[in-house]
Design an enzyme around this catalytic site. Sequence first.
Site, PDB file in Angstrom:
ATOM      1  N   LYS A  35       0.846  -1.194   0.000  1.00 48.83           N
ATOM      2  CA  LYS A  35       0.000   0.000   0.000  1.00 48.83           C
ATOM      3  C   LYS A  35       0.884   1.249   0.000  1.00 48.83           C
ATOM      4  O   LYS A  35       2.082   1.157   0.242  1.00 48.83           O
ATOM      5  CB  LYS A  35      -0.936  -0.017   1.209  1.00 48.83           C
ATOM      6  CG  LYS A  35      -0.222   0.007   2.558  1.00 48.83           C
ATOM      7  CD  LYS A  35      -1.199  -0.268   3.691  1.00 48.83           C
ATOM      8  CE  LYS A  35      -0.503  -0.223   5.037  1.00 48.83           C
ATOM      9  NZ  LYS A  35      -1.376  -0.723   6.113  1.00 48.83           N
ATOM     10  N   ARG A 130     -11.215   0.056  14.378  1.00 53.89           N
ATOM     11  CA  ARG A 130     -11.033   0.836  13.170  1.00 53.89           C
ATOM     12  C   ARG A 130     -11.949   0.231  12.108  1.00 53.89           C
ATOM     13  O   ARG A 130     -12.996   0.778  11.807  1.00 53.89           O
ATOM     14  CB  ARG A 130      -9.553   0.808  12.761  1.00 53.89           C
ATOM     15  CG  ARG A 130      -9.107   1.980  11.953  1.00 53.89           C
ATOM     16  CD  ARG A 130      -7.611   1.981  11.732  1.00 53.89           C
ATOM     17  NE  ARG A 130      -7.088   0.745  11.148  1.00 53.89           N
ATOM     18  CZ  ARG A 130      -5.833   0.574  10.765  1.00 53.89           C
ATOM     19  NH1 ARG A 130      -4.951   1.552  10.922  1.00 53.89           N
ATOM     20  NH2 ARG A 130      -5.426  -0.559  10.250  1.00 53.89           N
ATOM     21  N   TYR A 264      16.750  29.428   9.430  1.00 52.56           N
ATOM     22  CA  TYR A 264      15.542  30.154   9.819  1.00 52.56           C
ATOM     23  C   TYR A 264      15.316  30.054  11.323  1.00 52.56           C
ATOM     24  O   TYR A 264      15.469  28.984  11.911  1.00 52.56           O
ATOM     25  CB  TYR A 264      14.323  29.583   9.104  1.00 52.56           C
ATOM     26  CG  TYR A 264      14.273  29.888   7.624  1.00 52.56           C
ATOM     27  CD1 TYR A 264      14.190  31.199   7.168  1.00 52.56           C
ATOM     28  CD2 TYR A 264      14.290  28.865   6.692  1.00 52.56           C
ATOM     29  CE1 TYR A 264      14.124  31.476   5.807  1.00 52.56           C
ATOM     30  CE2 TYR A 264      14.222  29.126   5.325  1.00 52.56           C
ATOM     31  CZ  TYR A 264      14.145  30.436   4.895  1.00 52.56           C
ATOM     32  OH  TYR A 264      14.078  30.704   3.557  1.00 52.56           O
ATOM     33  N   MET A 312      13.311  24.324   3.065  1.00 51.29           N
ATOM     34  CA  MET A 312      12.617  23.610   1.984  1.00 51.29           C
ATOM     35  C   MET A 312      13.576  22.760   1.151  1.00 51.29           C
ATOM     36  O   MET A 312      13.266  21.625   0.787  1.00 51.29           O
ATOM     37  CB  MET A 312      11.892  24.616   1.078  1.00 51.29           C
ATOM     38  CG  MET A 312      11.091  23.942  -0.029  1.00 51.29           C
ATOM     39  SD  MET A 312      10.327  25.108  -1.152  1.00 51.29           S
ATOM     40  CE  MET A 312       8.961  25.695  -0.187  1.00 51.29           C
TER      41      MET A 312
HETATM   42  C1  LIG Z   1      -0.637  -1.787   6.680  1.00 50.82           C
HETATM   43  C2  LIG Z   1      -1.237  -3.054   7.109  1.00 50.82           C
HETATM   44  C3  LIG Z   1      -0.412  -4.150   7.410  1.00 50.82           C
HETATM   45  C4  LIG Z   1       1.093  -4.063   7.420  1.00 50.82           C
HETATM   46  O1  LIG Z   1       1.516  -3.487   8.632  1.00 50.82           O
HETATM   47  P1  LIG Z   1       3.064  -3.339   8.948  1.00 50.82           P
HETATM   48  O2  LIG Z   1       3.097  -2.828  10.336  1.00 50.82           O
HETATM   49  O3  LIG Z   1       3.613  -2.362   7.979  1.00 50.82           O
HETATM   50  O4  LIG Z   1       3.643  -4.693   8.783  1.00 50.82           O
HETATM   51  C5  LIG Z   1      -1.024  -5.342   7.754  1.00 50.82           C
HETATM   52  N1  LIG Z   1      -2.372  -5.450   7.787  1.00 50.82           N
HETATM   53  C6  LIG Z   1      -3.180  -4.424   7.521  1.00 50.82           C
HETATM   54  C7  LIG Z   1      -4.650  -4.611   7.594  1.00 50.82           C
HETATM   55  C8  LIG Z   1      -2.641  -3.186   7.185  1.00 50.82           C
HETATM   56  O5  LIG Z   1      -3.454  -2.167   6.913  1.00 50.82           O
END
Ligand SMILES: *Cc1c(COP(=O)(O)O)cnc(C)c1O
Length: 373
Positions: A35, A130, A264, A312
């Site tokens: 992802k 969630r 800055y 930046m």
């Molecule tokens: C992102 C995600 C993972 C992977 O988690 P990591 O901590 O990066 O290994 C596994 N399961 C779900 C449902 C996720 O959203």
Amino acid sequence: MPRPIEALVHTAALAHNVARARAAVPDARLWAVVKANAYGHGIERAYEGLRGADGFALLDLAEAERIRALGWRGPVLLLEGVFEPRDLELVSRLDLWHTVHCIEQIEWLAAHKTSAPQHVFLKMNSGMNRLGFRPESYRSAWARLNALPQVGEIGLITHFSDADGARGIEHQVRTFAAVTRDLPGERSVANSAAILRHHGTGGLPGVLRGFQGNDWVRAGIMSYGSAADHPEHDAEHWNLRPAMTLHTRLIATQQLEPGDTVGYGSSFTAERPMRIGIAACGYADGYPRHAGSGTPVLVDGEHTRTVGRVSMDMLAVDLSGLPQAGVGSEVTLWGHGPGDTILSIDEVARAAGTIGYELMCALALRVPVRVVD
Ligand SMILES: *Cc1c(COP(=O)(O)O)cnc(C)c1O
């Protein structure tokens, strides 16, 4: 000449980290989680290093399309399932597996016209609150899905909130195991932290050792060489290798007198005469602006620290004790430096009050990326 900044994606490191996940849970099949554009590495760039996995897990239909376009024919799982009914057509066309976490998704499936039954994973909210069905409504959701001609196999999935921390996973494992006890189907529960910390490796108690819930594990952050439980353990402890390097060069140096300030807001004041270098990397490249003075950095492979605020396009580094460093010196922001030096992205993240995940994902589009072995 383009700016000297560049990111590297290390194919061999990705493959090594995938092998580490396999070794930790040898009986499980492995999803490489890609992802967020493979955690900022780029799906196409990371693919070669990750293709030793048994499947890919991601969120975005466009990303699933990209995985298929690379020629991947194995399993692809949508971790959040579909976002609207018409997504189900693309699911069929691309032959994706998808998570079902809410009643609306079941209704969309029930109304969907499909010739081939779809492979779904029914998600339980076992405590993270969630996504997913609460334990008390999980079995009726399963029964509804099971009665649909649109649905083929039903896997069972849940996600841990504290696999990396003190609370641990036992309470969620107990809930999941009790509710799913006699349901058929493949199970998937473990993210990186659970893969590493809860299978009896690394000196930690093995809550998941022997647990009948590891048909599939989901290796995200560990695939990219970051320790999910930093700073309790570092990537070296888990034998993970950085899959991303961000490096640049010094484009200037300054000689400071006592009382001189840097950058800055004048947040850093020299207490004695010192030399600093100006590196071509700033927050517009994805380097965290919240990394204050003292954030670790390598110059020509030597450990030093940043001074002053990140701007930046530039940041300043302390060249005390590095008389040979000058314009053109290599500056490693994270990842692999010259020789065998490594600067963990987790250490940089910690100095910025965040986690390695966020830094990888935030690598900016303007940074050229090269895939290396
Ligand atoms: C992102 C995600 C993972 C992977 O988690 P990591 O901590 O990066 O290994 C596994 N399961 C779900 C449902 C996720 O959203």
